[in-house]
Design an enzyme around this catalytic site. Sequence first.
Site, mmCIF file in Angstrom:
data_model
loop_
_atom_site.group_PDB
_atom_site.id
_atom_site.type_symbol
_atom_site.label_atom_id
_atom_site.label_comp_id
_atom_site.label_asym_id
_atom_site.label_seq_id
_atom_site.Cartn_x
_atom_site.Cartn_y
_atom_site.Cartn_z
ATOM 1 N N TYR A 110 -6.838 2.302 6.291
ATOM 2 C CA TYR A 110 -6.050 1.134 5.912
ATOM 3 C C TYR A 110 -6.001 -0.015 6.922
ATOM 4 C CZ TYR A 110 -2.842 4.246 8.329
ATOM 5 O OH TYR A 110 -2.287 5.102 9.221
ATOM 6 N N GLU A 119 0.862 -1.194 0.000
ATOM 7 C CA GLU A 119 0.000 0.000 0.000
ATOM 8 C C GLU A 119 0.890 1.233 0.000
ATOM 9 O OE1 GLU A 119 -2.320 -0.128 3.583
ATOM 10 O OE2 GLU A 119 -2.962 -2.172 3.165
ATOM 11 N N ASP A 175 1.389 10.293 4.082
ATOM 12 C CA ASP A 175 2.154 11.102 5.018
ATOM 13 C C ASP A 175 1.235 12.125 5.684
ATOM 14 O OD1 ASP A 175 4.232 12.129 6.408
ATOM 15 O OD2 ASP A 175 5.148 13.189 4.722
ATOM 16 N N CYS A 219 11.169 52.481 7.674
ATOM 17 C CA CYS A 219 11.808 51.410 6.911
ATOM 18 C C CYS A 219 11.048 51.214 5.589
ATOM 19 C CB CYS A 219 11.785 50.148 7.775
ATOM 20 S SG CYS A 219 12.593 48.756 7.001
ATOM 21 N N CYS A 237 19.021 46.444 10.267
ATOM 22 C CA CYS A 237 18.104 46.277 9.140
ATOM 23 C C CYS A 237 18.828 46.627 7.832
ATOM 24 C CB CYS A 237 16.892 47.178 9.330
ATOM 25 S SG CYS A 237 15.794 47.125 7.913
ATOM 26 N N LYS A 291 10.657 3.610 2.993
ATOM 27 C CA LYS A 291 10.506 5.060 2.826
ATOM 28 C C LYS A 291 11.297 5.540 1.616
ATOM 29 C CE LYS A 291 9.865 7.217 6.895
ATOM 30 N NZ LYS A 291 9.085 8.273 7.418
ATOM 31 N N LYS A 295 2.228 4.608 1.624
ATOM 32 C CA LYS A 295 2.335 5.117 2.988
ATOM 33 C C LYS A 295 1.959 6.592 2.926
ATOM 34 C CE LYS A 295 5.430 5.094 6.954
ATOM 35 N NZ LYS A 295 4.963 6.337 7.505
HETATM 36 S S1 IVH Z 1 -0.472 0.270 8.751
HETATM 37 C C1 IVH Z 1 1.301 -1.108 13.152
HETATM 38 N N1 IVH Z 1 -0.732 1.413 6.438
HETATM 39 O O1 IVH Z 1 2.579 5.051 9.030
HETATM 40 C C2 IVH Z 1 1.058 0.053 12.330
HETATM 41 N N2 IVH Z 1 0.213 2.690 8.209
HETATM 42 O O2 IVH Z 1 4.874 4.055 11.115
HETATM 43 C C3 IVH Z 1 0.186 -0.330 11.164
HETATM 44 N N3 IVH Z 1 0.729 4.995 7.571
HETATM 45 O O3 IVH Z 1 1.325 5.064 12.279
HETATM 46 C C4 IVH Z 1 -0.004 0.831 10.310
HETATM 47 N N4 IVH Z 1 0.041 4.861 5.493
HETATM 48 O O4 IVH Z 1 0.235 6.595 10.575
HETATM 49 C C5 IVH Z 1 -0.318 1.564 7.710
HETATM 50 N N5 IVH Z 1 -1.071 2.288 4.321
HETATM 51 C C6 IVH Z 1 -0.666 2.452 5.584
HETATM 52 C C7 IVH Z 1 -0.144 3.649 6.053
HETATM 53 C C8 IVH Z 1 0.296 3.746 7.383
HETATM 54 C C9 IVH Z 1 0.566 5.650 6.410
HETATM 55 C C10 IVH Z 1 1.312 5.594 8.791
HETATM 56 C C11 IVH Z 1 0.525 5.336 10.044
HETATM 57 C C12 IVH Z 1 1.433 4.598 10.972
HETATM 58 C C13 IVH Z 1 2.779 4.892 10.393
HETATM 59 C C14 IVH Z 1 3.663 3.708 10.622
#
Ligand code: IVH
Length: 677
Positions: A220, A108, A112, A425, A401, A307, A110
């Site tokens: 998610y 999936e 932000d 100024c 300044c 990442k 991630k």
């Molecule tokens: S699953 C056990 N899925 O990333 C944690 N996290 O460091 C399971 N995040 O705290 C999280 N996209 O805030 C999961 N597709 C995704 C995500 C996701 C962003 C964030 C989430 C989590 C952090 C993990």
Amino acid sequence: MREYIENLRKELHQHNYRYYILNQPTLTDKEFDDKLRELQDLESGYPEFYDPNSPTQRVGSDSTGSFEQAVHTYPMLSLGNTYSFEEVGDFYQRLLKSLQEPFELVCELKYDGTSISLIYENGVLVRAVTRGDGVKGDVVTANVKTIRSIPLQLQGDSYPDSFEIRGEILMPWDVFDQLNKTREEQEEPLFANPRNAGSGTLKLQNSSEVASRRLDSYLYSVLGEELGFQTHYESLMQARSWGFKVSDAIRVCSTLDEVYEFIQYWDVERKRLPVATDGIVIKVNSFEQREELGYTAKSPRWAIAYKYQAEKALTRLLSVSFQVGRTGAVTPVANLEPVLLSGTIVKRASLHNADIIETLDLHIGDSVYVEKGGEIIPKITAVATEFRNPEGEKVRFITECPECGATLIRNENEAAHYCPDEWNCPPQIRGKIEHFVSRKAMNIDGLGSETVQLLYANGLLKSVADIYSLKVATLSSLERLGVKSAQNICNSIQQSKEISFERLIFALGIRYVGETVAKKLASAFRTIDDLERASFEELIEVDEIGERIATSVISYFATPANKQLVESLKQSGLQMSLNDSSPEALSSVLEGKSVVISGSFTHHSRDEYKKMIEQHGGKNVGSVSSKTSFILAGEKIGPEKLKKAAALGIEMVTEEEFLRMIGQSLPSTPPIMGTLF
Ligand code: IVH
């Protein structure tokens, strides 16, 4: 070694605080993770220096202390981060070894943003809680309810009676850009990225402000007892059918190569998405296998995050210039040898303030890393000290300044330096004029920044007050202005005299008084004389006016030059009070009364009550204080307000009592679900 470990802990505590509470991180995620990992390694090598409060023992907290807290049914853990294909391969090998059977992985994006836990009962959203410290977080239900993509009532009837769903709240890029643009215009500190802006928004006390920021969400993970799903993928598809926003960027993979393909594909494609992503999350699909794998203290063994590296370029620092803005704030800007970064040529980078220059230990001629990452303005993240030119002069923040020579000041607890000489100024004077004539303020056409500069340089416009004595003949005598443009400018100046009082307050350019605050001040005080006379206590009684704004308004009107300006604008015939389009006065039964509205209502909306209070001579104030006359109390009044009101012995007035008080009869049938609209 002990000292080294302790220093590293201290440093990480500080970064955690900057990240979660101040929303002003100074390290990239990778730098933070690297440091945390170093600490973890040292702690396992030197167990004698164990500390139960070490940053390695917890996941950080986003709690600000102003919300009610709730304990998570299942702790909200974080994920182990990886930055290379090799580490992803290691994860895959660990799974192979532990499971000893075929397994599927779900990849999936991630997202932000800010993680959120949503609790649904019988298909209705009952609670939304932030991650907090992972064990307990802040209850932000009212704010989360304003997010359109989060269903308040689920679709169909196949959802479990009770379950939790987790995901990410995000501020889309376009909203973020717009928000920062407004903040820049008002010279308020910019949000570094959409994540900080989004999490800041989620913690606002005013949910209608939250609603205006158009946050979005992606969900998610579905959690609960006996939900009956075999796989994560299946649970997500079901969640989508109940009405949740579940990303399309999900792939079930059976091989490591498929995982790598997904990573590579989205490294490019993610840049086209409307929200920020910073990596990929890879999760074991089967719930049974997840159970077998279990957890470490901090994170599950069945998932990791990969990442993406923020895009970086190495270039040379040529010089640093200092810009002075409308409010006198001095911003250091790095001038760089042009370099290509994420498809654009970067020549300048923001250095924000003196602390950042100091932390980087910048020298002219240094080789510096510039990053764009989630930020709109590129920033210098590090110096490649190995290439340092020993002759390079250390960059020091200026003390005077650059525009007018005044000695700069720095207020306690503020990072910025200011030029205090606002009346002499040049960029501050021109900036004030430009702000005054701008579209959202007095909307005077034809006075763009070049024309203002020209008039200023020719001594025709020395302050805002001079605008109203400009004449066609003098304007058109200037080489670059024809009679026609001069006439247009003068017409527009004439028309601006009809601009509303609230916009005039905004136009004055009082620090921290943006459009919304100007409106609040106008409706609370109604005339410039009353605003000028308002005391600190009266100001902070107004909804959304805090100490910072109140102090700024007081100091504005305490300055003789500002008083003179207001006087001269009065003489020129500008609108110095609310005009008749504001709510007509109906009675004075509430004269001198300060009323707090709290809870939800059946007969009228909150805004309608607010208007009624004003129409009957009262004042609607935001927070309960000893000066509050009574609380117009609806259903489910906030516990904090209740407590405070009880402590101060303030009277509670029901909707019905209030309507009787102002001589209004009750509507015969209460509108169904009137509180929702
Ligand atoms: S699953 C056990 N899925 O990333 C944690 N996290 O460091 C399971 N995040 O705290 C999280 N996209 O805030 C999961 N597709 C995704 C995500 C996701 C962003 C964030 C989430 C989590 C952090 C993990």
